[in-house]
Design a protein around this motif. Structure first.
Motif, PDB file in Angstrom:
ATOM      1  N   ALA A 150       0.834  -1.211   0.000  1.00  0.00           N
ATOM      2  CA  ALA A 150       0.000   0.000   0.000  1.00  0.00           C
ATOM      3  C   ALA A 150       0.866   1.258   0.000  1.00  0.00           C
ATOM      4  CB  ALA A 150      -0.926  -0.009   1.216  1.00  0.00           C
ATOM      5  N   ILE A 151       1.961   1.251   0.764  1.00  0.00           N
ATOM      6  CA  ILE A 151       2.860   2.424   0.765  1.00  0.00           C
ATOM      7  C   ILE A 151       3.543   2.567  -0.593  1.00  0.00           C
ATOM      8  CG2 ILE A 151       5.017   3.315   1.743  1.00  0.00           C
ATOM      9  CD1 ILE A 151       4.073   2.804   4.403  1.00  0.00           C
ATOM     10  N   LEU A 152       3.933   1.444  -1.206  1.00  0.00           N
ATOM     11  CA  LEU A 152       4.510   1.499  -2.558  1.00  0.00           C
ATOM     12  C   LEU A 152       3.519   2.097  -3.553  1.00  0.00           C
ATOM     13  CD1 LEU A 152       6.392  -1.915  -2.739  1.00  0.00           C
ATOM     14  CD2 LEU A 152       7.417   0.334  -3.039  1.00  0.00           C
ATOM     15  N   TRP A 157       1.478   6.885  -6.708  1.00  0.00           N
ATOM     16  CA  TRP A 157       0.481   7.930  -6.942  1.00  0.00           C
ATOM     17  C   TRP A 157       1.083   9.331  -6.800  1.00  0.00           C
ATOM     18  CZ3 TRP A 157      -4.209   8.391  -8.944  1.00  0.00           C
ATOM     19  CH2 TRP A 157      -4.960   7.229  -9.150  1.00  0.00           C
ATOM     20  N   MET A 158       2.118   9.444  -5.933  1.00  0.00           N
ATOM     21  CA  MET A 158       2.731  10.760  -5.723  1.00  0.00           C
ATOM     22  C   MET A 158       3.878  11.033  -6.688  1.00  0.00           C
ATOM     23  SD  MET A 158       2.775  11.244  -1.595  1.00  0.00           S
ATOM     24  CE  MET A 158       3.565  12.833  -1.712  1.00  0.00           C
ATOM     25  N   GLY A 162       6.684  15.543  -7.898  1.00  0.00           N
ATOM     26  CA  GLY A 162       8.031  16.105  -7.890  1.00  0.00           C
ATOM     27  C   GLY A 162       8.798  15.783  -6.630  1.00  0.00           C
ATOM     28  N   SER A 163       8.094  15.364  -5.583  1.00  0.00           N
ATOM     29  CA  SER A 163       8.758  14.985  -4.331  1.00  0.00           C
ATOM     30  C   SER A 163       7.803  14.105  -3.533  1.00  0.00           C
ATOM     31  CB  SER A 163       9.124  16.230  -3.515  1.00  0.00           C
ATOM     32  OG  SER A 163       9.528  15.858  -2.215  1.00  0.00           O
ATOM     33  N   TRP A 164       8.377  13.289  -2.638  1.00  0.00           N
ATOM     34  CA  TRP A 164       7.526  12.405  -1.834  1.00  0.00           C
ATOM     35  C   TRP A 164       7.372  12.916  -0.403  1.00  0.00           C
ATOM     36  CZ3 TRP A 164      10.739  10.131  -5.569  1.00  0.00           C
ATOM     37  CH2 TRP A 164      10.056   9.414  -6.558  1.00  0.00           C
ATOM     38  N   SER A 165       7.749  14.141  -0.169  1.00  0.00           N
ATOM     39  CA  SER A 165       7.548  14.725   1.149  1.00  0.00           C
ATOM     40  C   SER A 165       6.124  15.273   1.227  1.00  0.00           C
ATOM     41  CB  SER A 165       8.556  15.851   1.386  1.00  0.00           C
ATOM     42  OG  SER A 165       8.302  16.461   2.606  1.00  0.00           O
ATOM     43  N   PHE A 166       5.245  14.548   1.899  1.00  0.00           N
ATOM     44  CA  PHE A 166       3.820  14.882   1.845  1.00  0.00           C
ATOM     45  C   PHE A 166       3.488  16.191   2.572  1.00  0.00           C
ATOM     46  CE2 PHE A 166       4.504  11.876   5.322  1.00  0.00           C
ATOM     47  CZ  PHE A 166       3.962  12.557   6.392  1.00  0.00           C
ATOM     48  N   LEU A 167       4.381  16.659   3.462  1.00  0.00           N
ATOM     49  CA  LEU A 167       4.097  17.907   4.183  1.00  0.00           C
ATOM     50  C   LEU A 167       4.016  19.103   3.232  1.00  0.00           C
ATOM     51  CD1 LEU A 167       6.317  17.624   7.377  1.00  0.00           C
ATOM     52  CD2 LEU A 167       3.852  17.436   7.235  1.00  0.00           C
ATOM     53  N   MET A 179      -6.156  12.439  -5.008  1.00  0.00           N
ATOM     54  CA  MET A 179      -5.328  12.101  -3.850  1.00  0.00           C
ATOM     55  C   MET A 179      -6.087  11.319  -2.791  1.00  0.00           C
ATOM     56  SD  MET A 179      -2.250  12.826  -4.270  1.00  0.00           S
ATOM     57  CE  MET A 179      -2.315  12.537  -6.012  1.00  0.00           C
ATOM     58  N   ILE A 180      -7.372  11.072  -3.052  1.00  0.00           N
ATOM     59  CA  ILE A 180      -8.148  10.201  -2.159  1.00  0.00           C
ATOM     60  C   ILE A 180      -7.543   8.802  -2.134  1.00  0.00           C
ATOM     61  CG2 ILE A 180      -9.817   9.388  -3.901  1.00  0.00           C
ATOM     62  CD1 ILE A 180     -11.989   9.729  -1.796  1.00  0.00           C
ATOM     63  N   TRP A 181      -6.874   8.425  -3.259  1.00  0.00           N
ATOM     64  CA  TRP A 181      -6.240   7.094  -3.324  1.00  0.00           C
ATOM     65  C   TRP A 181      -5.038   7.014  -2.388  1.00  0.00           C
ATOM     66  CZ3 TRP A 181      -8.853   3.286  -5.178  1.00  0.00           C
ATOM     67  CH2 TRP A 181      -9.831   3.523  -6.149  1.00  0.00           C
ATOM     68  N   VAL A 182      -4.274   8.103  -2.309  1.00  0.00           N
ATOM     69  CA  VAL A 182      -3.120   8.123  -1.395  1.00  0.00           C
ATOM     70  C   VAL A 182      -3.614   7.953   0.048  1.00  0.00           C
ATOM     71  CG1 VAL A 182      -1.208   9.510  -0.500  1.00  0.00           C
ATOM     72  CG2 VAL A 182      -1.725   9.536  -2.936  1.00  0.00           C
ATOM     73  N   ALA A 183      -4.690   8.679   0.391  1.00  0.00           N
ATOM     74  CA  ALA A 183      -5.251   8.564   1.746  1.00  0.00           C
ATOM     75  C   ALA A 183      -5.727   7.137   2.011  1.00  0.00           C
ATOM     76  CB  ALA A 183      -6.412   9.543   1.906  1.00  0.00           C
ATOM     77  N   SER A 184      -6.360   6.508   1.010  1.00  0.00           N
ATOM     78  CA  SER A 184      -6.851   5.124   1.179  1.00  0.00           C
ATOM     79  C   SER A 184      -5.698   4.160   1.427  1.00  0.00           C
ATOM     80  CB  SER A 184      -7.617   4.673  -0.078  1.00  0.00           C
ATOM     81  OG  SER A 184      -8.627   5.574  -0.394  1.00  0.00           O
ATOM     82  N   PHE A 185      -4.618   4.324   0.656  1.00  0.00           N
ATOM     83  CA  PHE A 185      -3.468   3.414   0.811  1.00  0.00           C
ATOM     84  C   PHE A 185      -2.769   3.619   2.157  1.00  0.00           C
ATOM     85  CE2 PHE A 185      -3.357   3.298  -4.005  1.00  0.00           C
ATOM     86  CZ  PHE A 185      -3.855   1.998  -4.067  1.00  0.00           C
ATOM     87  N   ILE A 186      -2.696   4.875   2.621  1.00  0.00           N
ATOM     88  CA  ILE A 186      -2.073   5.145   3.929  1.00  0.00           C
ATOM     89  C   ILE A 186      -2.899   4.496   5.044  1.00  0.00           C
ATOM     90  CG2 ILE A 186      -1.553   6.980   5.604  1.00  0.00           C
ATOM     91  CD1 ILE A 186       0.513   6.749   3.376  1.00  0.00           C
TER      92      ILE A 186
END
Length: 572
Positions: A150-152, A157-158, A162-167, A179-186
């Motif tokens: 799921a993290i992979l 998705w990100m 350009g970067s994987w720093s979600f902040l 980005m609802i998919w990123v939230a689902s996978f997290i």
């Protein structure tokens, strides 16, 4: 100086430094953000980011503190182990994998720590190398692989960010519907690590590991990594996601509390209590109070580590027996250990003015203030009552009851290192809750409720005490399989058949598919036209040429005779 004492002193020093630094940052409301660019490729930059705020530093200090005490505890507990150094190095790898998850907001470095936790936990679960450990290790590793995948997927998705720093992209996440998919996978990754339904079955199975590992895993590292990841991504979740987390965590809390009342393995009861407390953390998190969930996470780490240390000491003394039916009246033989065990048990129940009370009572009252339906309210308070019930049942079986071990026993409690670690921790279990609530919530919560709602927690505690006493009295009914109670107890103690669903419910499909591939592909036409037939062709050719080399004169004369014969025939 032994390796255990070395890491004990080192981790204790780190813990104290990080703790005071976290208080300093909390006072200043200051955050430290360090970024190191490792690789830039076209529009993608891979960075190592370290994010220090007071929450991450406080959590790291607790992890180091509990790890240091467990290192000290392990020197005596694992004294007879020939590979003690390997065990300690694995524990150190485990702790530093957790550090990567805590201090980095970059999904790539989180994945490094996440995978490190999964891999090292597998090695530690199979440490005793028997069939039960191997099965438990595979169940643990494969359940956690779902979260790794799921993290992979969220990293994929990100990819266009350009970067994987979600902040850096929180505002963009809220605007972009994809980005609802990123939230689902997290959420999926967090649920696998913190063993929420339907991934709950690996947590009691992981008790095959040595007790110091269980103490570390269930207090502050592996299972809390999922909850901590949800804290970090909390701005990303919509109300629908929060409702989903609420229902799943409530069911997990209820299921674990019910299952623990029917369990007889000492370590599994404590593991199910961890599952119940993780559910409670996620319940209050889903209601929007991230700080209170974090507060309960820290307090829970203290009393759960102590509970496992006491359980390990008891198991160590009664010849590695974990069945609570063989224990009883241990307070007469091991008074200090049983006192620590009882204090941590009461802190787990939420006895007033022990550390667990400050977080659990506040969580119960804040849930009572919400506009929730009756099912949520009832399930939560029944789960609170069940927590008290299994704690009282455990205390009755272990501390009171009848002593059911052999009359020739060697129970002793001398000055030793295990007791030192437990005694340091018991003071924190008593006092740390009040200290932390003053530090973390300088403005107190003001809660006004009707009288009957205010005393609901107290009523459920008394109901739990009665229920726990009743459960401890029906221990002999399990022998009679004709009773309906037996079948119900098997369903509840088996965690609603979840271990069966996650093993027997999944494995036959893959085994059948593997058998199909073996017969149709490996032993079928692919084998005939592939390696097997090719082997026979080469073998036949080599045998033919071998016969030529062995019988060259006869073959030469034979070929010459046939050639001469056909030459004569051609003239006629």
């Amino acid at each position: 100086m032994s390796i255990c004492i070395l890491y004990y002193k080192m981790f204790m020093f780190y813990s104290l430094c990080l703790y005071f630094l976290s208080l300093y940052l909390l006072n200043l409301d200051f955050t430290l953000y360090l970024e190191l660019n490792i690789l830039t490729l076209n529009s993608i930059s891979i960075e190592m980011i370290v994010y220090f705020d007071w929450m991450s530093l406080m959590f790291m200090s607790f992890v180091f503190f509990i790890s240091s005490l467990i290192m000290n505890y392990s020197e005596e507990y694992m004294m007879d182990d020939k590979k003690l150094k390997r065990f300690i190095y694995l524990m150190v790898m485990f702790v530093f994998s957790m550090m990567l998850v805590i201090m980095s907001p970059n999904l790539i470095s989180i994945l490094l720590g996440w995978d490190g936790l999964g891999l090292v936990s597998y090695i530690l679960v199979i440490y005793y190398q028997n069939v039960k450990s191997y099965n438990a290790g595979m169940l643990t590793a494969l359940s956690n692989r779902v979260g790794d995948a799921a993290i992979l997927m969220s990293i994929a998705w990100m990819f266009d960010m350009g970067s994987w720093s979600f902040l850096n992209y929180i505002d963009y996440f809220l605007m972009n519907k994809e980005m609802i998919w990123v939230a689902s996978f997290i959420i999926l990754a967090s649920f696998t690590k913190s063993a929420q339904i339907p991934f709950s079955s690996w947590l009691p199975a992981a008790m095959a590991a040595p007790t110091p590992v269980s103490s570390l895993v269930h207090s502050s590292t592996l299972v809390t990594a999922g909850v901590y990841l949800l804290f970090r991504f909390s701005d990303l979740f919509s109300e629908n996601f929060m409702s989903f987390i609420l229902y799943i965590s409530l069911l997990t809390m209820f299921m674990a509390g019910l299952g623990a009342n029917f369990e007889f393995d000492l370590k599994k009861i404590i593991a199910l209590s961890t599952l119940s407390q993780l559910g409670m953390m996620l319940v209050i998190f889903s209601l929007g109070d991230k700080m209170l969930a974090f507060f309960h996470l820290l307090i829970h780490a203290l009393f759960k580590a102590l509970l496992f240390m006491c359980a390990g000491f008891i198991i160590h003394n009664i010849m590695n027996c974990q069945d609570i039916r063989f224990m009883g009246s241990l307070i007469s033989y091991l008074p200090v250990t049983c006192s620590c065990f009882n204090i941590s048990n009461l802190a787990l129940c939420g006895l007033p003015f022990l550390s667990g009370f400050y977080s659990k009572d506040l969580i119960a009252e804040i849930l009572s203030m919400q506009f929730m339906n009756f099912i949520i309210y009832a399930l939560f308070f029944i789960s609170v009552g069940l927590t008290v019930a299994y704690s009282m049942r455990l205390s009755y079986y272990v501390l009171l009851g009848d002593f059911n071990m052999m009359s020739l026993n060697f129970l002793k409690e001398e000055k030793n290192q295990m007791l030192k670690s437990m005694m340091i921790l018991v003071f924190l279990v008593i006092f740390k809750g009040s200290v932390l609530i003053w530090l973390m919530f300088p403005t107190p919560y003001f809660i006004v409720m009707p009288f009957y709602m205010k005393i609901m927690t107290l009523l459920m505690i008394f109901a739990g005490i009665l229920l726990g006493y009743e459960f401890s009295q029906i221990k002999f009914y399990y022998q009679n399989k004709s009773l309906k109670f037996y079948h119900y107890s098997m369903f509840f103690s088996n965690m609603w058949n979840m271990p069966i669903l996650s093993t027997l419910g999944v494995s036959p499909y893959f085994l059948t598919l593997g058998q199909l591939y073996l017969t149709k592909m490996d032993y079928g036409w692919m084998e005939y036209y592939g390696s097997k037939n090719l082997f026979f062709l080469v073998k036949f050719s080599s045998q033919l040429f071998q016969s030529f080399s062995h019988n060259h004169l006869k073959i030469f004369m034979g070929i010459f005779f046939f050639f001469f014969f056909f030459l004569i025939l051609s003239f006629f």
